[in-house]
Design an enzyme around this catalytic site. Structure first.
Site, short mmCIF file in Angstrom:
data_model
loop_
_atom_site.label_atom_id
_atom_site.label_comp_id
_atom_site.label_asym_id
_atom_site.label_seq_id
_atom_site.Cartn_x
_atom_site.Cartn_y
_atom_site.Cartn_z
N CYS A 1 0.87 -1.19 0.00
CA CYS A 1 0.00 0.00 0.00
C CYS A 1 0.91 1.24 0.00
O CYS A 1 2.07 1.16 -0.38
CB CYS A 1 -0.98 -0.01 1.18
SG CYS A 1 -0.19 0.22 2.79
N ARG A 2 0.40 2.36 0.44
CA ARG A 2 1.20 3.58 0.41
C ARG A 2 2.32 3.54 1.46
O ARG A 2 3.47 3.86 1.16
CB ARG A 2 0.31 4.80 0.63
CG ARG A 2 1.04 6.14 0.45
CD ARG A 2 0.12 7.32 0.61
NE ARG A 2 -0.14 7.65 2.00
CZ ARG A 2 0.67 8.34 2.78
NH1 ARG A 2 1.80 8.79 2.31
NH2 ARG A 2 0.36 8.57 4.03
#
Length: 98
Positions: free
Chosen positions: A63-64
């Protein structure tokens, strides 16, 4: 929780290892760039799309920053999947994107 750093995943890819990466970010985040070959399944849709995954394979979750992929890890591990979280997420990714 099993974990790889972004650098470890990048090395695996540059060495030609076969890796299965699931990017759980939102559509607009992925449009800015994702790891080549990764599968995009937003976290909110994971429960509904996990039938697309193979329990005999290992998946690296991205993810980020590592938080959402950590939640995806817990969910998929509870469903019997072999998963690893990429710590630091795309913020730490220095490799190629597309």
């Amino acid at each position: 929780m099993k974990q790889f750093t972004a650098k470890e995943v990048e090395i695996m890819l540059t060495q030609g290892q076969s890796v299965n990466i699931i990017d759980v970010r939102e559509v607009e985040e992925v449009e800015a760039g994702k790891i080549p070959g990764s599968i995009h399944i937003p976290l909110g849709l994971l429960e509904f799309r996990m039938n697309e995954l193979d329990k005999s394979k290992e998946y690296i979750l991205v993810c980020r920053s590592g938080g959402r992929s950590g939640r995806a890890y817990q969910f998929l591990e509870n469903q019997g999947f072999n998963v690893t979280n990429m710590t630091g997420g795309m913020l730490d990714w220095e490799g190629e994107t597309n």
